[in-house]
Structures are given as C-alpha cells and as structure tokens.
Design a protein around this motif. Structure first.
Motif, PDB file in Angstrom:
ATOM      1  N   TRP A   1     -42.789  14.974  33.244  1.00  0.00           N
ATOM      2  CA  TRP A   1     -43.399  16.025  32.276  1.00  0.00           C
ATOM      3  C   TRP A   1     -43.980  17.233  32.974  1.00  0.00           C
ATOM      4  N   GLY A   2     -45.042  16.782  33.915  1.00  0.00           N
ATOM      5  CA  GLY A   2     -45.691  17.828  34.520  1.00  0.00           C
ATOM      6  C   GLY A   2     -44.503  18.626  35.535  1.00  0.00           C
ATOM      7  N   GLN A   3     -43.502  17.938  36.032  1.00  0.00           N
ATOM      8  CA  GLN A   3     -42.435  18.486  36.926  1.00  0.00           C
ATOM      9  C   GLN A   3     -41.622  19.422  36.317  1.00  0.00           C
ATOM     10  N   ALA A   4     -41.341  19.094  34.901  1.00  0.00           N
ATOM     11  CA  ALA A   4     -41.041  20.199  34.102  1.00  0.00           C
ATOM     12  C   ALA A   4     -41.473  21.556  33.923  1.00  0.00           C
ATOM     13  N   ALA A   5     -42.887  21.456  33.660  1.00  0.00           N
ATOM     14  CA  ALA A   5     -43.576  22.793  33.976  1.00  0.00           C
ATOM     15  C   ALA A   5     -43.444  23.455  34.988  1.00  0.00           C
ATOM     16  N   GLU A   6     -43.536  22.828  36.328  1.00  0.00           N
ATOM     17  CA  GLU A   6     -43.805  23.378  37.600  1.00  0.00           C
ATOM     18  C   GLU A   6     -42.326  23.865  38.024  1.00  0.00           C
TER      19      GLU A   6
ATOM     20  N   GLU B   1     -38.029  40.463  30.224  1.00  0.00           N
ATOM     21  CA  GLU B   1     -38.909  39.165  30.496  1.00  0.00           C
ATOM     22  C   GLU B   1     -38.765  38.040  29.427  1.00  0.00           C
ATOM     23  N   ARG B   2     -38.550  38.297  28.174  1.00  0.00           N
ATOM     24  CA  ARG B   2     -38.476  37.213  27.119  1.00  0.00           C
ATOM     25  C   ARG B   2     -36.976  36.341  27.763  1.00  0.00           C
ATOM     26  N   THR B   3     -35.881  37.231  28.089  1.00  0.00           N
ATOM     27  CA  THR B   3     -34.508  36.366  28.401  1.00  0.00           C
ATOM     28  C   THR B   3     -34.942  35.686  29.610  1.00  0.00           C
ATOM     29  N   LEU B   4     -35.626  36.356  30.629  1.00  0.00           N
ATOM     30  CA  LEU B   4     -35.654  35.536  31.849  1.00  0.00           C
ATOM     31  C   LEU B   4     -36.575  34.127  31.437  1.00  0.00           C
ATOM     32  N   LEU B   5     -37.602  34.429  30.698  1.00  0.00           N
ATOM     33  CA  LEU B   5     -38.566  33.056  30.567  1.00  0.00           C
ATOM     34  C   LEU B   5     -37.760  32.035  29.705  1.00  0.00           C
ATOM     35  N   ARG B   6     -36.687  32.471  28.551  1.00  0.00           N
ATOM     36  CA  ARG B   6     -36.264  31.373  27.680  1.00  0.00           C
ATOM     37  C   ARG B   6     -35.030  30.810  28.892  1.00  0.00           C
ATOM     38  N   ASP B   7     -34.603  31.657  29.517  1.00  0.00           N
ATOM     39  CA  ASP B   7     -33.328  30.837  30.378  1.00  0.00           C
ATOM     40  C   ASP B   7     -33.842  30.050  31.252  1.00  0.00           C
ATOM     41  N   ALA B   8     -35.074  30.313  31.966  1.00  0.00           N
ATOM     42  CA  ALA B   8     -35.494  29.492  33.038  1.00  0.00           C
ATOM     43  C   ALA B   8     -36.191  28.323  32.127  1.00  0.00           C
ATOM     44  N   ALA B   9     -36.632  28.430  30.920  1.00  0.00           N
ATOM     45  CA  ALA B   9     -36.998  27.206  30.387  1.00  0.00           C
ATOM     46  C   ALA B   9     -35.963  26.095  29.975  1.00  0.00           C
ATOM     47  N   GLU B  10     -34.940  26.848  29.396  1.00  0.00           N
ATOM     48  CA  GLU B  10     -33.675  25.928  29.255  1.00  0.00           C
ATOM     49  C   GLU B  10     -33.183  25.201  30.565  1.00  0.00           C
ATOM     50  N   GLU B  11     -33.041  26.002  31.629  1.00  0.00           N
ATOM     51  CA  GLU B  11     -32.558  25.376  32.749  1.00  0.00           C
ATOM     52  C   GLU B  11     -33.609  24.365  33.163  1.00  0.00           C
ATOM     53  N   ALA B  12     -34.983  24.720  33.187  1.00  0.00           N
ATOM     54  CA  ALA B  12     -35.954  23.313  33.683  1.00  0.00           C
ATOM     55  C   ALA B  12     -35.904  22.346  32.472  1.00  0.00           C
ATOM     56  N   GLY B  13     -35.626  22.700  31.307  1.00  0.00           N
ATOM     57  CA  GLY B  13     -35.566  21.365  30.511  1.00  0.00           C
ATOM     58  C   GLY B  13     -34.220  20.690  30.493  1.00  0.00           C
ATOM     59  N   ALA B  14     -33.231  21.133  30.822  1.00  0.00           N
ATOM     60  CA  ALA B  14     -32.031  20.412  31.080  1.00  0.00           C
ATOM     61  C   ALA B  14     -32.079  19.700  32.368  1.00  0.00           C
ATOM     62  N   TRP B  15     -32.666  20.257  33.463  1.00  0.00           N
ATOM     63  CA  TRP B  15     -33.003  19.656  34.641  1.00  0.00           C
ATOM     64  C   TRP B  15     -33.764  18.273  34.532  1.00  0.00           C
ATOM     65  N   GLU B  16     -34.820  18.704  33.853  1.00  0.00           N
ATOM     66  CA  GLU B  16     -35.974  17.663  33.670  1.00  0.00           C
ATOM     67  C   GLU B  16     -35.124  16.440  32.901  1.00  0.00           C
ATOM     68  N   ILE B  17     -34.520  16.744  31.623  1.00  0.00           N
ATOM     69  CA  ILE B  17     -33.841  15.652  31.049  1.00  0.00           C
ATOM     70  C   ILE B  17     -32.942  14.820  31.731  1.00  0.00           C
ATOM     71  N   GLU B  18     -32.182  15.414  32.563  1.00  0.00           N
ATOM     72  CA  GLU B  18     -31.160  14.656  33.468  1.00  0.00           C
ATOM     73  C   GLU B  18     -31.903  13.728  34.253  1.00  0.00           C
TER      74      GLU B  18
END
Length: 336
Positions: free
Chosen positions: A43-48, A258-275
C-alpha cells in the motif's frame, strides 16, 4: 563611470536571475499524499511509486510528498476522505473500507462473500460498476484516478482454527470503523470491536481482542503472528481495492498537462502495485506457515456455510449501497 555602469548592469542581471528563480519556484508545486501504511507494505509502496513517477515526468515541477501511517489525520484512518474533501489533504492512496463512511457506494467491496476471486474483483473495478463507484467518489468533491490493491482480507485469531461460523461465537474481533463490518461479524456470532490499526496490535498483544482480519501482506509484514495470532483462516470474505485520488479544487488548479501526468502516473503505479501484491501472495503464505501459524483453507461446503450466515447482511446493505451498483457489479462479474 564605467565601473558604475558595470555595477548597474550586474545588479540588473542579478535582479533578472532572481525574477526567473522566483518564477520557477512559483511554478514548482508539492502536493501532500496521505496513506495509512508505510512503504514497508505494498500500500505504502504504491504511494511512493506514484510520487516517483510524477517527479520524474514533471522534472521536479510537480512533486508528491507521501505522509504514511495516517499522520495527516492523527492516526484516524476513517477521517482521511473527509480531510481530502475539505482540502486539508491534497491527495491520497486510500482504502475503499476507510472511505466508505463518507461514500456508501464503496461498501460494495465490503459485502461479505460477494466477490469470489481476483477475476471478479477485476471485472468490477474495470467494468460499469467501477465507473459508477468512481462517479460516486467524484460527486463528493474528490477526483478518483486509478485503482490499486490491498487484497482479500483473511481472518486470524488466538483461540483455535475457524472453519465454520460457530467457531466465531463470542470472539472479540478487531474491525475498522465501518458499520458493515460490525454487522457482518455480528451475523457470524462474533463480538466486533472497532479500533484503528494503531490501537489494534497493542490490543492483540494484551488479549483485549481475540482476532483481526487483514490481507496476507499486512499479516506478514506487521508480523501479526507475534502478537498471539496463531490461527489463520483463508476465507476471502471481502476485497479492499485502493483508490488513487486528488482533492477536486487541487485538481481544478492543475493544468491539463499536469492532470494527464498525474492520472497516467497513478494508473501505472496502481497496475504495478496490483501485480506485485498478487505475485508476492504465495511467498507470503509460505513464510507465514513456516513461522508456525496454523492455516485453515475452507472447502466449498464450509465456504457456503459462511455465505448463508451473512445473507441477512446483504439484504440490509444493498439499499444503502445502491441496488443499481450491486446489480451492475453482478453483471460485470458474469461478463454481461
């Protein structure tokens, strides 16, 4: 005279540099990100990971500062959503459970024995029901960006193996501050005791509570077996997706880029953390068993006994969640 002109030009140049520096520093922006667990946990790693990706892609012009352990809400994890909605927190990687008191639709994921496996969870988060849940979050002043994963929650206790509802009779089980959890464990004959995670481990240590429920990652990293939790039941009774989100006013103040960057980074971080979370589960379970924890896995008959015992909870909570969302989730899981 020449010396005077040189000093004047130098002063003008320095003033120009100062203006440029001020302009650049004004452009750079830091957003606070709340999370319940530290980076010792997925969970914390996802945020980082989110913060890392944003810093890299914005060249430091937009940064996320992660505040773990619910420190921005003085340890009260159920206040996180309210604090983000009011602007005290800019962003968060939060739990559907912890945000459910303010967003009742999030209780969809806490309905006991509603989502049988990871395929079902993915079908809901990636389907029509997931979109409806995100709409519900956004309607309350917070912009959801991506999904993460805390995982299926398993049951542990200090008394003995649990493979039927009767085994829970009278046991004090620590639960989060959600009425749905209270109702679920009451239906199973237990005595649910609401407390924050900060208070949970001391209560388990002293025997003030007999058991708790959490994903394997939390059980493993927090070494819950060291506080008397010698028995673990794998029952997958509910799943807790994580949500990457930003305060609406903060979101509105960002540029489209900035919005696009923030969303894309969140989606990538989320997919990484789920896997990562899913890949690590077998290894975590093996480590837990090696530490001497007795692990109980339910067969289909045993599983159905728990399903039957919690049917009344579904009847009571479906109207609160919204029958339209529940039906949409069922359709998603059935591939309709």
């Amino acid at each position: 005279m020449n010396s005077s002109r040189h000093l004047t030009r130098l002063a003008a140049a320095l003033a120009g540099v100062a203006v440029v520096s001020l302009s650049l520093s004004a452009q750079a922006r830091e957003l606070s990100v709340s999370t319940v667990l530290s980076d010792a946990f997925p969970w914390g790693q996802a945020a980082e990971k989110w913060a890392e990706l944003v810093a890299e892609r914005s060249d430091g012009e937009l940064t996320l500062r992660v505040y773990p352990n619910s420190q921005l809400v003085n340890g009260d994890q159920t206040r996180e959503f309210s604090a983000m909605r009011s602007g005290l927190i800019d962003a968060a990687v939060g739990s559907t459970i912890n945000w459910s008191p303010q967003v009742p639709e999030l209780n969809l994921f806490s309905l006991p024995f509603f989502m049988a496996d990871l395929d079902a969870v993915d079908a809901v988060t990636g389907g029509a029901a997931g979109e409806m849940v995100f709409d519900a979050i956004e309607s309350r002043g917070v912009v959801p960006l991506a999904w993460g994963e805390n995982g299926f929650r398993q049951l542990s206790n200090s008394s003995g193996p649990i493979d039927e509802p009767a085994d829970l009779d009278g046991l004090k089980i620590r639960v989060v501050g959600s009425p749905l959890f209270q109702d679920t464990f009451t239906a199973l004959g237990a005595n649910p005791t609401q407390m924050s995670w900060a208070d949970a481990k001391p209560a388990l240590t002293t025997g003030a509570v007999d058991g708790q429920e959490n994903p394997l990652s939390v059980f493993d990293v927090a070494r819950i077996d060291q506080v008397g939790q010698e028995y673990l039941t794998l029952w997958n009774y509910m799943n807790d997706p994580l949500v990457f989100a930003v305060n609406q006013q903060v979101w509105d103040s960002l540029s489209e880029e900035e919005r696009t960057l923030l969303r894309d980074a969140a989606e990538e971080a989320g997919a990484w953390e789920i896997e990562m979370t899913r890949e690590e589960e077998p290894e975590r379970l093996a480590a837990i068993k090696e530490r001497g924890v007795t692990v109980t896995e339910l067969d289909e008959t045993q599983h159905q006994a728990f399903v039957a015992a919690t049917e009344s909870v579904h009847d009571e909570w479906m109207p609160r969640i919204g029958s339209e969302i529940v039906e949409a989730a069922r359709a998603d899981m059935q591939g309709e």
